[in-house]
Design a protein around this motif. Structure first.
Motif, mmCIF file in Angstrom:
data_model
loop_
_atom_site.group_PDB
_atom_site.id
_atom_site.type_symbol
_atom_site.label_atom_id
_atom_site.label_comp_id
_atom_site.label_asym_id
_atom_site.label_seq_id
_atom_site.Cartn_x
_atom_site.Cartn_y
_atom_site.Cartn_z
ATOM 1 N N LEU A 1 1.079 22.442 -8.083
ATOM 2 C CA LEU A 1 1.971 21.930 -7.785
ATOM 3 C C LEU A 1 2.329 22.392 -6.179
ATOM 4 O O LEU A 1 3.120 21.275 -5.243
ATOM 5 N N ALA A 2 2.265 23.855 -6.266
ATOM 6 C CA ALA A 2 2.432 24.601 -4.920
ATOM 7 C C ALA A 2 1.394 23.353 -3.866
ATOM 8 O O ALA A 2 1.656 23.708 -2.468
ATOM 9 N N GLN A 3 0.464 23.650 -4.649
ATOM 10 C CA GLN A 3 -0.590 22.851 -3.327
ATOM 11 C C GLN A 3 -0.928 21.071 -3.368
ATOM 12 O O GLN A 3 -1.785 21.202 -2.597
ATOM 13 N N VAL A 4 0.105 21.005 -3.974
ATOM 14 C CA VAL A 4 0.229 18.642 -3.429
ATOM 15 C C VAL A 4 0.684 18.768 -2.082
ATOM 16 O O VAL A 4 0.870 19.773 -1.572
ATOM 17 N N GLY A 5 0.057 18.133 -1.386
ATOM 18 C CA GLY A 5 0.543 18.078 0.250
ATOM 19 C C GLY A 5 -0.541 18.892 0.786
ATOM 20 O O GLY A 5 -0.088 19.021 2.072
ATOM 21 N N GLN A 6 -1.021 19.824 0.824
ATOM 22 C CA GLN A 6 -1.670 21.035 1.696
ATOM 23 C C GLN A 6 -3.299 20.691 1.625
ATOM 24 O O GLN A 6 -3.837 20.606 1.453
ATOM 25 N N GLU B 1 2.674 14.885 -12.813
ATOM 26 C CA GLU B 1 1.662 15.668 -13.667
ATOM 27 C C GLU B 1 1.504 17.429 -13.421
ATOM 28 O O GLU B 1 1.319 18.164 -14.685
ATOM 29 N N ASN B 2 2.065 17.622 -12.762
ATOM 30 C CA ASN B 2 1.768 18.948 -12.031
ATOM 31 C C ASN B 2 2.920 20.172 -12.671
ATOM 32 O O ASN B 2 2.819 21.019 -12.318
ATOM 33 N N ALA B 3 4.042 19.230 -12.941
ATOM 34 C CA ALA B 3 5.028 19.861 -12.783
ATOM 35 C C ALA B 3 5.526 20.923 -14.045
ATOM 36 O O ALA B 3 6.033 21.631 -13.238
ATOM 37 N N ASP B 4 4.598 21.138 -14.311
ATOM 38 C CA ASP B 4 4.724 22.314 -15.669
ATOM 39 C C ASP B 4 3.594 23.547 -14.992
ATOM 40 O O ASP B 4 3.865 25.014 -15.812
ATOM 41 N N LEU C 1 1.066 -1.598 -0.248
ATOM 42 C CA LEU C 1 0.061 0.186 -0.003
ATOM 43 C C LEU C 1 1.044 1.123 -0.012
ATOM 44 O O LEU C 1 0.926 2.442 -0.534
ATOM 45 N N ALA C 2 1.721 0.944 0.779
ATOM 46 C CA ALA C 2 3.216 2.214 1.171
ATOM 47 C C ALA C 2 3.296 2.607 -0.070
ATOM 48 O O ALA C 2 3.612 3.565 -0.993
ATOM 49 N N SER C 3 3.506 1.800 -0.868
ATOM 50 C CA SER C 3 4.266 1.889 -2.738
ATOM 51 C C SER C 3 4.307 2.122 -3.594
ATOM 52 O O SER C 3 3.751 2.934 -4.385
ATOM 53 N N LYS C 4 2.094 1.699 -3.380
ATOM 54 C CA LYS C 4 1.627 2.352 -4.553
ATOM 55 C C LYS C 4 0.998 3.263 -3.755
ATOM 56 O O LYS C 4 0.613 4.623 -5.074
ATOM 57 N N LEU C 5 0.795 4.332 -2.744
ATOM 58 C CA LEU C 5 0.690 5.303 -2.488
ATOM 59 C C LEU C 5 1.862 6.690 -2.797
ATOM 60 O O LEU C 5 1.670 7.500 -3.998
ATOM 61 N N ALA C 6 3.418 5.972 -2.958
ATOM 62 C CA ALA C 6 4.180 6.640 -3.448
ATOM 63 C C ALA C 6 4.215 6.598 -4.879
ATOM 64 O O ALA C 6 4.216 7.945 -5.246
ATOM 65 N N GLN C 7 3.661 5.773 -5.858
ATOM 66 C CA GLN C 7 3.471 5.787 -7.246
ATOM 67 C C GLN C 7 2.535 7.054 -7.655
ATOM 68 O O GLN C 7 2.903 7.666 -8.601
ATOM 69 N N LEU C 8 1.526 6.697 -6.761
ATOM 70 C CA LEU C 8 0.595 8.049 -6.737
ATOM 71 C C LEU C 8 0.753 9.628 -6.852
ATOM 72 O O LEU C 8 0.875 9.470 -7.888
ATOM 73 N N SER C 9 1.370 9.259 -5.641
ATOM 74 C CA SER C 9 2.487 10.900 -5.098
ATOM 75 C C SER C 9 3.404 11.405 -6.761
ATOM 76 O O SER C 9 3.495 12.328 -6.712
ATOM 77 N N ASP C 10 4.276 9.828 -6.294
ATOM 78 C CA ASP C 10 5.270 11.008 -8.071
ATOM 79 C C ASP C 10 4.282 11.124 -9.371
ATOM 80 O O ASP C 10 4.555 12.004 -9.409
#
Length: 151
Positions: free
Chosen positions: A144-149, A136-139, A122-131
């Motif tokens: 990108l600033a909002q990810v994780g907030q 996807e939002n790098a551009d 599960l942790a591995s799948k969540l890390a893949q989703l996060s990556d």
């Protein structure tokens, strides 16, 4: 499912099928459910397969599972849930094990290594989703600033 159903009585206290569905439909549903379970937990156990010896019916199908600890179980899958019915493949000598609502609850109770393997997966799948979300939002720096907030 009631607490009484979970405790088990030696037979599967199955619900009556709907009027328009027959035993074949119920058996097919249970077989499909067991196959899906096998696919879902396959990486977290050593082996999982449908019993070739115990007959599948509208009341129950049986899975043979070997945990990472190398313990073997025969698991009954029925409308009341999942329960251990044998401590080796294709055996049904155990009648007093409680029903679990999910295979995950059952395996969590009998296999500490399943719990660890499932959590790691599960942790591995969540890390893949996060990556992938970051890529996807790098551009778009504002997204990108909002990810994780949290708001």
């Amino acid at each position: 499912m009631t607490d009484t159903d979970k405790q088990g009585s030696g037979t599967c206290p199955c619900d009556s099928p709907a009027e328009d569905s027959g035993p074949v439909d119920a058996a097919a549903f249970l077989l499909e459910q067991a196959e899906d379970v096998g696919k879902d937990i396959g990486s977290c156990v050593n082996a999982v397969r449908l019993s070739a010896t115990l007959e599948a019916s509208a009341e129950a199908v049986y899975l043979n599972i070997e945990t990472k600890e190398k313990s073997r179980y025969c698991i009954e899958v029925c409308p009341s849930g999942f329960r251990v019915v044998g401590y080796d493949y294709d055996t049904t000598s155990v009648t007093d094990e409680p029903y679990c609502e999910t295979i995950y609850m059952l395996l969590d109770a009998v296999s500490p290594m399943y719990r660890f393997s499932f959590a790691s997966s599960l942790a591995s799948k969540l890390a893949q989703l996060s990556d992938s979300a970051v890529e996807e939002n790098a551009d778009e720096p504002s997204k990108l600033a909002q990810v994780g907030q949290c708001s």
